[in-house]
Design a protein around this motif. Structure first.
Motif, short mmCIF file in Angstrom:
data_model
loop_
_atom_site.label_atom_id
_atom_site.label_comp_id
_atom_site.label_asym_id
_atom_site.label_seq_id
_atom_site.Cartn_x
_atom_site.Cartn_y
_atom_site.Cartn_z
N THR A 1 54.93 42.28 50.37
CA THR A 1 55.56 42.48 51.68
C THR A 1 56.50 43.67 51.68
O THR A 1 56.82 44.22 52.73
N ASP A 58 41.48 37.18 47.92
CA ASP A 58 41.96 38.53 47.59
C ASP A 58 41.40 39.06 46.28
O ASP A 58 41.55 40.25 45.98
N SER A 117 38.09 32.06 53.48
CA SER A 117 38.86 30.97 52.87
C SER A 117 38.28 29.62 53.27
O SER A 117 38.10 28.73 52.41
N ARG A 154 49.25 42.90 48.61
CA ARG A 154 49.74 41.77 49.40
C ARG A 154 51.26 41.69 49.31
O ARG A 154 51.86 40.73 49.79
N ASP A 206 45.17 34.54 45.37
CA ASP A 206 44.29 33.86 46.31
C ASP A 206 42.84 34.26 46.05
O ASP A 206 42.54 35.45 45.88
N GLU A 265 40.51 41.93 60.07
CA GLU A 265 40.66 41.63 58.65
C GLU A 265 41.22 40.24 58.42
O GLU A 265 40.75 39.49 57.56
N GLU A 266 42.24 39.87 59.19
CA GLU A 266 42.87 38.56 58.99
C GLU A 266 41.90 37.44 59.36
O GLU A 266 41.83 36.41 58.68
N ASP A 267 41.12 37.63 60.43
CA ASP A 267 40.11 36.63 60.81
C ASP A 267 39.07 36.45 59.70
O ASP A 267 38.64 35.33 59.41
N TYR A 268 38.69 37.57 59.09
CA TYR A 268 37.68 37.50 58.03
C TYR A 268 38.25 36.80 56.79
O TYR A 268 37.55 36.06 56.10
N ARG A 269 39.53 37.02 56.51
CA ARG A 269 40.18 36.30 55.41
C ARG A 269 40.15 34.79 55.66
O ARG A 269 39.81 34.01 54.76
N GLN A 270 40.47 34.40 56.87
CA GLN A 270 40.44 32.98 57.22
C GLN A 270 39.03 32.42 57.10
O GLN A 270 38.82 31.31 56.58
#
Length: 986
Positions: free
Chosen positions: A939, A926, A613, A937, A923, A605-610
């Motif tokens: 924390t 998101d 972006s 998002r 963002d 998921e984080e890789d896809y966000r990057q």
């Protein structure tokens, strides 16, 4: 004058009783294993050595034999098997329960001749010396020899090392049965004449053959027994003081076929299959101490077959109860188990299509009406146990899962068969492929659907015993029961039980089958669709993650390239180069674009966000560059605009053609592969009907099958094949037709999988939210109910004086009551009536709800006059939570972003409500999943429920909510949510 003469026994009598009596090599091994069982062995093993001259060893840990017992019993043909008068049997048992002897004729040892001609016997009884003897069974094939002229060399010794010291002399003494000895001239002469006559007889039949006497003598001389052939024997290893070992040279083809050095072919494969099927279930694997069956014995006897090559063993047959046993078969979807009493009445239990229909002894089957059970002392059958299990051959008809069905299909390849066990030991040849004693295949050939049972996918046995079924006696050659009245009655009863249960529960004539099958097929179709959906989801997820992993570094490099590009356009000649740079960016973005993101990305998921972006950032840079080109064209005003346009056309056309060529090559390769596959599939399916139906024609021709049954079976085969073919080919045609209509099947399937997964996840989460909401309402109800009691308690405490802590309790409870009052408009239970709600009421409610945090954090919560003038008619429990959630989110991000002069504003723009703040905003990456359930998002303190419920509440009344980046809705520079109201509002 009357004279009396005795029978004279020719040597060939032994050959008739031994080698020629036993059906085949595996049966001979089975007989020798039964001898080990009779000798109270706990374990027996067969070892086959892949030596230059292959050797086999049968080793056990039974009571063994002394020298005297070997002479007086082993060398005496037809010894009485039921002996125990000397009381030695108790000692022989070595703590084991008394066993009913399986050998009855005293000739079982002769079956070793079927394994190989040359036999070395080594035996030891506890506290006695070893005894050894050497036999060549081919000597007994000579029809001219008298049995008394054959002498078997026997020796005894105290230490095992003496065996191989004395072995050469044993060979020398054995070969004297060919050449004779000087000690007995008359015997030598008789042997000489007998072998000359036998050699001459063989030469007359085929003069190219080696004479029997030379062949036997050469084998005896060349044979080699060594210590590694016997070192696995427990007596040899010192682990036991008793046992017997049989070492055989010049072994049978059936044993040689098990060796890895033998080149496989059709004969080898069939021999191995027969060998395995005969010996793999030597003891009853279906024994269960809790079963309702009679004659169910665990003989307490283990067995195995090992092949040795270059000193390395491989087990090819073993007591495989871990793989096939009672519990495994009772997990199958069709099970029948119980007992038949002495009157021929079956009582037991039956399981059909995965459910026990009758249990214990509730299922009763009486003998056929036209059958009279024999009751004479020499004809009665006696009681016996029965256990059977099977499964549906067609997966679409089965109640089993794919995994279970595949498992049982694999088990059927190795362990299927309807066997017979006596006292827990296998009775041959029942259960072998070539045996149909219970007429299963014969009845199946007439009507496979109605008769149902199939010996290749049924597991089970009939359990008998010598005590309860003494009239079920074996033929001398171990080729089944003697065909007496008792055996015939057993077959009649079992066949009747099989037919009865098939007609009532399993077969095509069963009402239960007709009733259950449609639902089973429908359920299986849904399960198959779900399985394929999951497989497609996995495939798409793997493909997506693979492309993401590959493209992520490339998109980062492209971003660096684009962001560092200093594009200057000062003259007309600079325009084509700048345009080509943008074209290359477009091309690379097209190549790097990733579609079909799975619903659950997990660690990716984080890789896809990057990735998204950076992709968005590149597009932003590209738009800026395009704007620069536009400005430059206006400023420079090129003298040859057509040339620039034509250059752009050629550049883009080349890129289009390049991608089209790549796609066409891939499509052509797939088409060629598919054409070959479809042709092969078509040929196979074309042959299927003839291969299945032609045997029926042959059976009609031979008079085995009636014509009407054959025609019905052909029709059924045709219908089944047509159904399978339609599922195979029609779906293929449908898919091609959809593609020919430019319908993207892959996109539909991918989106369907994603939506299906998302909907299932959302449904599960909704259940959680609903449960949480019910819990909150219950707590609110209880707090309301107990409020008066708590206030009365506080009053009583204060009446007795100033008790420390009372004011803290009172202030805390007042704050809790205050919050509880604000929760009342949010309640969803009870009567949900509409009423007029004003903007002024909403803003005052919000200021009261958030007064503490707004005051402490200096956050301004306000509304425009237009908003305060708003009036709508709706359910308060739908509207108030929307504004509470939106303002609560704004407050969270204002606090965590440390925004100065924090503001939350409610306003009206173009007839829509706008809730704005001056925080960090959201963002772009998101924004797509903003209203998804559990998307957050935050924390800490975030559940991802608020915005989802905002949308759900508003949709219930026909309203809509969206996050907006349009300038007209930018009331404040942070986040701006737009609510589009429908219906009654002003």
């Amino acid at each position: 004058m009357i004279e009396s003469h005795a029978f004279r026994t020719q040597a060939r009598t032994v050959d008739h009783l031994g080698r020629e009596q036993i059906a085949d090599c595996p049966t001979a091994i089975s007989e020798l294993w039964k001898n080990s069982y009779d000798a109270y062995a706990r374990r027996v093993s067969l070892h086959i050595f892949d030596d230059p001259v292959p050797v086999a060893s049968i080793l056990d840990d039974g009571h063994g034999m002394s020298y005297e017992e070997f002479i007086n019993r082993w060398l005496v043909v037809g010894t009485e098997s039921k002996y125990s008068a000397d009381g030695a049997v108790d000692e022989d048992r070595d703590g084991l329960p008394k066993r009913e002897k399986q050998g009855q004729k005293g000739i079982g040892r002769l079956s070793s001749a079927n394994i190989g001609p040359l036999l070395l016997v080594v035996s030891k009884r506890a506290n006695k010396d070893f005894v050894a003897a050497l036999v060549d069974w081919r000597i007994f094939e000579n029809p001219y020899l008298v049995l008394s002229d054959i002498e078997i060399p026997v020796t005894k010794f105290a230490e095992k090392t003496e065996l191989f010291e004395q072995l050469p002399e044993l060979f020398e003494r054995l070969v004297e049965n060919i050449w004779g000895s000087n000690e007995d001239a008359a015997r030598r002469k008789r042997l000489e004449l007998a072998w000359e006559a036998y050699d001459r007889l063989i030469a007359e039949e085929d003069d190219t053959k080696t004479s029997p006497s030379s062949k036997i003598a050469n084998t005896i001389v060349d044979a080699s027994f060594s210590e590694h052939h016997i070192e696995q024997w427990v007596v040899w290893r010192g682990d036991s003081k008793k046992g017997t070992a049989l070492l055989v040279a010049d072994i049978n083809y059936d044993l040689c076929a098990q060796l890895p050095s033998i080149e496989p072919d059709v004969n080898v494969d069939s021999t191995r299959e027969q060998f395995h099927s005969t010996l793999s279930a030597f003891t009853d694997p279906y024994v269960d101490q809790y079963s309702n069956e009679k004659n169910s014995f665990d003989p307490g006897f283990r067995y195995e077959v090992k092949v040795w090559s270059s000193g390395v063993p491989k087990t090819i047959v073993e007591d495989d109860r871990g793989t096939i046993n009672r519990s495994v078969t009772e997990e199958m979807e069709h099970v029948l188990s119980g007992s038949v009493d002495e009157n021929g009445v079956f009582r037991g239990q039956v399981k059909a299509f995965g459910e026990w229909r009758k249990q214990g002894a509730d299922y009763v089957i009486y003998p056929p009406d036209d059958f009279k059970i024999p009751r004479g002392p020499k004809t009665f059958v006696g009681s016996f146990g029965l256990h059977l299990a099977t499964f549906e051959l067609s997966r679409s008809n089965s109640t089993l899962s794919d995994q279970e069905h595949n498992r049982y299909m694999d088990l059927a390849q190795q362990h299927s068969g309807f066997l017979v066990f006596r006292n827990g030991l296998r009775v041959l040849p029942y259960g072998r492929i070539d045996n149909d004693f219970f007429q299963i295949e014969m009845r199946r050939s007439k009507n496979a659907g109605r008769e149902f049972w199939n010996s290749r996918r049924m597991f089970g046995r009939v359990a008998i015993s010598r005590e309860a079924n003494p009239n079920l006696r074996d033929k001398a050659g171990r080729e089944g029961f003697i065909d007496n009245r008792s055996a015939k009655a057993l077959r009649t009863l079992v066949v009747h039980i099989l037919k009865k249960v098939a007609y009532e529960y399993f077969g095509s004539a069963s009402d239960l089958r007709q009733k259950l099958l449609p639902d089973i097929r429908e359920r299986n179709e849904k399960e198959q669709a779900e399985i394929q959906r999951k497989e497609l989801a996995k495939k798409n997820a793997r493909r997506f993650r693979g492309r993401l992993k590959k493209n992520l570094p490339d998109i980062e490099n492209l971003l660096n390239e684009v962001s560092s590009k200093d594009l200057t356009i000062e003259a007309e000649d600079d325009i084509p180069g700048a345009q080509e740079f943008i074209n290359n960016i477009d091309q690379k973005l097209s190549d790097l674009k990733i579609v079909g993101a799975p619903a659950r990305l997990g660690a990716a998921e984080e890789d896809y966000r990057q990735f998204r972006s950076m992709y968005a950032e590149i597009q932003r840079h590209k738009i800026e560059l395009e704007g620069l080109i536009t400005q430059s064209i206006e400023r420079i005003r090129p003298s040859s605009p057509e040339a620039i346009a034509r250059s752009q056309l050629n550049s883009l056309a080349g890129k289009v053609q390049s991608r089209l060529t790549g796609w066409k090559k891939s499509i052509d390769a797939i088409n060629r592969s598919e054409s070959v596959r479809v042709d092969s599939l078509f040929k196979d399916r074309s042959k299927a009907f003839h291969s299945l139906a032609m045997p029926l024609v042959e059976k009609v021709s031979d008079g085995i099958l009636e014509l009407d049954h054959a025609l019905k079976m052909m029709s059924k085969i045709q219908q089944e094949l047509d159904f399978e073919n339609e599922n195979t080919f029609q779906s293929y045609i449908d898919a091609l037709e959809l593609m020919s209509d430019n319908i993207n099947i892959e996109l539909i399937a991918r989106q369907g999988v994603i939506e299906n997964t998302s909907l299932k996840d959302e449904l599960n989460r909704l259940h959680q939210v609903a449960q949480l909401g019910v819990t909150v309402e219950i707590l609110g109800h209880e707090l309301n109910s107990n409020e008066r009691m708590i206030r009365e308690g506080i009053r009583q405490i204060k009446s007795v004086g100033d008790v420390p802590g009372t004011h803290l309790v009172e202030d805390g409870f007042d704050a809790l009551s205050h919050q509880l009052e604000f929760l009342s408009p949010l309640k969803v239970s009870g009567i949900r009536s509409r009423r007029s709600i004003t903007g002024k009421e909403i803003i005052e409610y919000l200021k009261g709800f958030f007064d503490t945090v707004a005051y402490s954090r200096r956050i301004s919560i306000s509304a425009t006059s237009k908003f305060e003038e708003l009036t709508l008619k709706d359910v308060p429990s739908r509207i108030f939570p929307v504004f509470v959630n939106l303002v609560n989110n704004s407050i969270y991000w204002l606090i965590n972003s440390h925004t100065e002069d924090s503001k939350v504003l409610l306003s009206i723009v173009d007839g829509n409500v706008v809730v704005s703040d001056n925080g960090p905003g959201i963002d772009p990456v998101d924004q797509e999943g903003l209203f998804n359930l559990f998307f957050t998002r935050k924390t800490s303190g975030g559940r991802g429920i608020g915005l989802y419920l905002c949308r759900a509440n508003l949709l219930a009344s026909g309203h809509r909510i969206a996050y907006s980046t349009e300038k007209r809705y930018q009331c404040l520079p942070g986040a701006n949510f737009v609510i589009e109201l429908k219906g009654n509002f002003k």
